[in-house]
Write an enzyme that holds these catalytic residues in place. Sequence first.
Site, PDB file in Angstrom:
ATOM      1  N   LYS A  39      75.063  74.337 -11.874  1.00  0.00           N
ATOM      2  CA  LYS A  39      73.687  74.673 -12.243  1.00  0.00           C
ATOM      3  C   LYS A  39      73.669  76.062 -12.879  1.00  0.00           C
ATOM      4  CE  LYS A  39      69.199  74.600  -9.794  1.00  0.00           C
ATOM      5  NZ  LYS A  39      68.590  74.295  -8.469  1.00  0.00           N
ATOM      6  N   SER A  80      65.230  70.871  -8.408  1.00  0.00           N
ATOM      7  CA  SER A  80      65.422  71.634  -9.632  1.00  0.00           C
ATOM      8  C   SER A  80      66.838  71.508 -10.202  1.00  0.00           C
ATOM      9  CB  SER A  80      65.120  73.119  -9.379  1.00  0.00           C
ATOM     10  OG  SER A  80      66.013  73.670  -8.425  1.00  0.00           O
ATOM     11  N   SER A 135      66.105  70.688  -3.667  1.00  0.00           N
ATOM     12  CA  SER A 135      66.588  70.618  -5.042  1.00  0.00           C
ATOM     13  C   SER A 135      67.987  70.055  -5.227  1.00  0.00           C
ATOM     14  CB  SER A 135      66.509  72.010  -5.688  1.00  0.00           C
ATOM     15  OG  SER A 135      65.171  72.390  -5.856  1.00  0.00           O
TER      16      SER A 135
END
Length: 475
Positions: A86, A162, A186
């Site tokens: 990420k 996310s 997330s």
Amino acid sequence: MNPEAFLASGASSMADAVRANEVSAVALVQASLERIAATDSRINAFTEVLQARALRRASQVDASLASANGDRTRELPLLGVPFAVKNLFDIAGIATLAGSKIERESAPARSDAALVRRLESAGAVLVGALNMDEYAYGFTTENSHVGPVRNPHDRTRIAGGSSGGSGAAVAAGQVPLTLGSDTNGSIRVPASLCGVFGLKPTFGRLPRTGSYPFISSLDHLGPFARSTRDLALAYDAMQGPEGFGHRDPGCAQRDVEAVVKDLDLGAQGLRIGVLGGYFREHAGPEALVAVDRVADALGAVSTVMLPMVDAGRAAAFLITNSEGAALHLNDLRKRPHDFEPLSRDRFLAGALLPAAWVARAERVRRAYAEAVARVFERYDILLAAATPSAATPIGAEWFEINGQRLPVRPNMGLLTQPISCVGLPVCAVPVWGAHATLPIGVQVIGAPWREDLVLRVAAALEAADVVHAPVASLS
């Protein structure tokens, strides 16, 4: 088997193949890079592809295998395995974006994040950075700065967030392993919607050094993969204290408690309950089918009522709003138009919260944690749906759960937020067939520091073919 076939087989098989000289690390990394190039225009999972770095690192792995230290190199658990992270993880030489426009102006990171270093020390090879919700504030990864991540199993739908890019990249077969963050869900939400395995360890288990924070009192880091074994290999490689002078004050100084060796012990003898009340009232029909299928496979018949769940989630909302707003207050004042509108508005709301409300939320969170701890005196594992529904269409603002119309962006985390609020370890496992064409995840939840039990149950479900994570066809 050609490198592309190894890429689809998973991290453990890939490492075994490199170890046995069946394929080179360079060939595997090249296959991953080619898969990304061929598919990412349809998925939008990657924001940075590190081709030169990845091939250089893979060449070093191959050279080490051929050297006098070859036997020692062969012991590395993730030998030659491509992975991605990420884009809130620091990567030396590039700016850490955290999904934002503002951070593009930041100086490049001087060094890799702690967990990136640990995975590469275990033999893995970093190939890129992944799309996410701006500053990790959302559950859909409909990022207005770089575009939405598309669900590999239905590209008209969200991948979750996310850590949407992290879930989608694994589901699309671009890489077998990724890292994400989980503050309120997330990791578990994208794992559920993309049909892969995701592990949120106990709060404080893994160091967050070198990652862009969202809510420091709630942030967790963890892996995504297409099998429990791959999750466990990555998790074991990332464990351990940071040592003297460590920089993450939230990281517990615990020794490595390896889980791979216990994966085959199964779920026999464990006290497993199914969360009722709030967790069924906020789960749609497909989510309930998924939970019941997992519960049946495990012989779990006890319904467990977790006390104070609504209060715990409310506390997490307030703490998230307040801490997030405080972190970004200067930019909210000086350049509000550079934020995504939905993120900006929620941060601004947090900036206006009375301090007394936040203080009370912290007290409620503590009382809730104590109440949950008492439940784990009677149970080893608890089960609940990971998301209220399967993936919703990109752009959808609302969804309906049991007659209640709710906004999608904050409420895909309805079932995850009350769990991360008190830092419990969870593995999200993918169930197919509850929805006509899409996966939906189930949370396997353990007491603090019992990742071993969580992963044992996930492995037992996988061995029984109750859960699995196929590579998306992308047709």
